[in-house]
Design an enzyme around this catalytic site. Structure first.
Site, PDB file in Angstrom:
ATOM      1  N   LYS A 123       0.820  -1.211   0.000  1.00  0.00           N
ATOM      2  CA  LYS A 123       0.000   0.000   0.000  1.00  0.00           C
ATOM      3  C   LYS A 123       0.852   1.259   0.000  1.00  0.00           C
ATOM      4  O   LYS A 123       2.048   1.210   0.207  1.00  0.00           O
ATOM      5  CB  LYS A 123      -0.871   0.009   1.256  1.00  0.00           C
ATOM      6  N   HIS A 126       1.442   5.979   4.497  1.00  0.00           N
ATOM      7  CA  HIS A 126       0.466   6.937   4.998  1.00  0.00           C
ATOM      8  C   HIS A 126       0.967   7.590   6.288  1.00  0.00           C
ATOM      9  O   HIS A 126       2.096   7.316   6.717  1.00  0.00           O
ATOM     10  CB  HIS A 126      -0.890   6.268   5.219  1.00  0.00           C
ATOM     11  N   HIS A 129       3.115   6.032   9.056  1.00  0.00           N
ATOM     12  CA  HIS A 129       4.551   5.758   8.939  1.00  0.00           C
ATOM     13  C   HIS A 129       5.397   6.999   9.145  1.00  0.00           C
ATOM     14  O   HIS A 129       6.613   6.930   9.208  1.00  0.00           O
ATOM     15  CB  HIS A 129       4.869   5.159   7.569  1.00  0.00           C
TER      16      HIS A 129
HETATM   17  N1  ARG Z   1       5.602  -3.144   8.366  1.00  0.00           N
HETATM   18  C1  ARG Z   1       5.113  -2.950   9.703  1.00  0.00           C
HETATM   19  C2  ARG Z   1       3.894  -2.047   9.712  1.00  0.00           C
HETATM   20  O1  ARG Z   1       3.698  -1.281   8.779  1.00  0.00           O
HETATM   21  C3  ARG Z   1       6.157  -2.331  10.610  1.00  0.00           C
HETATM   22  C4  ARG Z   1       7.404  -3.129  10.767  1.00  0.00           C
HETATM   23  C5  ARG Z   1       8.201  -2.670  11.940  1.00  0.00           C
HETATM   24  N2  ARG Z   1       9.438  -3.412  12.150  1.00  0.00           N
HETATM   25  C6  ARG Z   1       9.514  -4.655  12.610  1.00  0.00           C
HETATM   26  N3  ARG Z   1      10.713  -5.207  12.703  1.00  0.00           N
HETATM   27  N4  ARG Z   1       8.462  -5.335  13.005  1.00  0.00           N
HETATM   28  O2  ARG Z   1       3.135  -2.099  10.661  1.00  0.00           O
END
Ligand code: ARG
Length: 575
Positions: A123, A126, A129
């Site tokens: 996606k 947004h 992040h």
């Molecule tokens: N991709 C995940 C999200 O958008 C965050 C990842 C964060 N890092 C990790 N090592 N879990 O929620």
């Protein structure tokens, strides 16, 4: 070395000479109230209590042994046994003139991994992040500045079942002759389209599910489609990073898919250690450490009944990589507070399995939600999530209006550049200056104001100093002069400038960027006070005094721009 640890060492020696056992700390801190010196050593009270002696007398014998000649102009005992240290202006001037002195760190260099930004590539990025990206980047800059070896890890979500659906959709577009870049221009729209297809067309849904299997078994054609999708989506994120002045680059991307080959061995290892056990066909680690109120252990599923792996499995594999291959001493995660349980589970399993040694520090640094003016999570007027690209565009536009209003004489081209720095700086500073763990309200007018603790205020303070030098016909970079601190406003400002490293030290330990923001705001405010009380270019000011004040101003400008740079915020010479 910073002033605080320098003084703490001296006081520690004096305590030892006064016969106080070494385990008592000098409890050295910046004095809280005016009139109580610049720093206070509060350790006499605790030591006296334990040694069952009179605290004031003990404080006196510490002071008798305390050698601060040339450093302090006065050391006095107050109240029950506080030791107040008034630093000598000559010493402050000397410290500030020899920059290296107060910027050096004595901490040992560490290998630090910082996991931040990490969007899902399915996606569009947004606002959710934004915080991780901004805060993580500031901490990465600060730790690197202090001498750590920082390894950025953008743990992007580039694997999982939704990619089957996206690839099937992409294949259709490409089959119809479309370019991938164009088809994926609006990633959000593309995702919704694919989802609608998936929900409404059973044949498409079957194909999507089949593509997940093909992807996992390494089918070349399907992998190529996945790679194309990944590449285009990543370029969207990189575009945002550039606009945001964030240091993340392609080399920092190490996504979920990078761990595919280690997922089975990770689960295998958990089984061998008898941590993972079979439960209804799945592999689960039950953690008594994180049991609920009723005493039920917290379940961490590491492999599903159908053989699939989960978010937690990938994070465990990532920890193995980070400790074994990257040899991390410290691993920081900047992820939303809602993932706190997940992180705790991953950390606990990793420690129990021995994937991470005791001496490696694992730190989840959570943050609150960005709220709209209505106090609810930030959304567009129609209730959809705000795209980051649109938000940054709006920041630039609003900043341009503010900049034009402030200074109508600025040539258009320069105004555009300034507006970009002000707009992006305002958005970042508004986020960084709030206590990380709290929710905060996103408010355009407040963040773009030139008054108060804002990005524009600090950028403006910096340009003020530049304009003083311009008026004097001097080049700030080359300027040098002897520093003489006669007025209390000069002394207060010099002391604060010297405390830069102390602020950075605290930020490094706690991963709280607002500490640096508060410091810079304070420094800028002290500068304004100084500037009002101590004229620089006015007639009748002797050349020595003028030059000394210019030098002090230059130091403040350097500190402001260095500090803002560490927050990822740009400065300009005029605005
Ligand atoms: N991709 C995940 C999200 O958008 C965050 C990842 C964060 N890092 C990790 N090592 N879990 O929620």
């Amino acid at each position: 070395m910073n002033i605080r640890s320098f003084l703490a060492n001296r006081v520690r020696n004096a305590m030892s000479d006064a016969g106080i056992p070494n385990d008592y700390s000098p409890a050295l801190a910046i004095a809280k109230k005016a009139g109580f010196g610049d720093y206070q050593a509060n350790g006499a009270m605790a030591a006296a209590k334990a040694m069952k002696t009179n605290p004031r007398e003990l404080a006196q014998s510490i002071v008798n042994n305390l050698d601060l000649s040339g450093v302090a102009q006065k050391v006095e005992i107050a109240g029950p046994g506080f030791i107040n240290i008034h630093l000598a202006p000559e010493w402050l001037a000397q410290q500030l003139s020899s920059k290296e002195n107060y910027l050096n760190t004595e901490d040992e260099e560490q290998i630090v991994i910082i996991d931040y930004s990490s969007p899902n590539l399915a996606k569009e990025m947004h606002v959710g992040h934004l915080r991780s990206t901004i805060i993580g980047d500031a901490i990465a800059r600060i730790l690197a500045f202090r001498g750590d070896k920082v390894i950025r890890q953008n743990h992007v979500g580039d694997w999982g079942t939704q990619f089957g659906m996206l690839i099937a959709e992409l294949e259709q577009h490409l089959g119809a002759g479309a370019q991938a870049e164009l088809a994926l221009k609006d990633l959000e729209g593309f995702y919704q389209q694919a989802k609608a297809h998936f929900d409404e067309d059973p044949a498409f849904a079957d194909k999507a599910r089949n593509y997940v299997v093909e992807l996992q078994s390494g089918n070349k054609k399907i992998l190529a489609l996945w790679e194309k999708f990944r590449e285009v989506s990543l370029s969207h994120s990189e575009d945002i990073y550039r606009k945001l002045n964030v240091t993340l680059s392609t080399e920092d991307v190490y996504g979920e898919s990078a761990y595919n080959d280690d997922l089975a061995p990770t689960v295998q290892s958990l089984k061998e250690k008898e941590l993972a056990i079979e439960d209804d066909g799945a592999q689960v680690v039950f953690l008594q450490e994180l049991a609920d109120k009723k005493g039920n252990p917290s379940p961490v599923i590491v492999q599903k009944k159908d053989g699939g792996y989960l978010y937690a499995t990938t994070d465990l594999a990532a920890l193995r990589y980070r400790t074994e291959k990257l040899e991390a001493n410290r691993i920081l995660y900047f992820i939303d507070a809602r993932q706190s349980l997940h992180m705790q589970q991953v950390f606990t399993v990793a420690r129990k399995a021995g994937f991470v040694s005791d001496w490696v520090s694992l730190e989840h640094h959570p943050f609150g939600t960005m709220m709209g003016p209505d106090g609810k999570p930030f959304k567009t007027r129609s209730g959809t999530t705000v795209k980051l690209a649109d938000l940054l565009e709006e920041a630039n536009e609003r900043a341009l209006a503010v900049v034009k209003e402030k200074n109508a004489d600025l040539p258009d081209e320069e105004a555009l550049i300034v507006a970009r720095k002000v707009g992006i700086g305002a958005v970042k500073y508004a986020d960084l200056s709030k206590t990380r763990t709290n929710d905060y309200i996103f408010n355009w007018d407040a963040m773009l104001s030139f008054e108060g603790n804002t990005g524009p205020y600090l950028q403006y303070a910096y340009t003020r100093i530049f304009s003083i030098f311009r008026k004097a016909g001097l080049e700030i970079e080359r300027f040098d002069a002897a520093l003489e601190l006669n007025e209390p406003q000069e002394q207060a400002l010099a002391l604060r400038a010297l405390q830069f490293n102390e602020a950075l030290e605290q930020v490094s330990a706690e991963a709280m960027p607002h500490v640096l923001c508060t410091y810079l705001y304070d420094l800028a405010s002290l500068f304004m006070t100084f500037y009002e009380a101590c004229p620089i270019l006015k007639e009748g000011i002797s050349e020595d005094v003028r030059n000394s004040r210019l030098y002090l101003s230059k130091t403040v400008a350097d500190t402001l721009s260095q500090g803002l740079e560490l927050l990822g915020i740009e400065t300009m010479e005029r605005m």
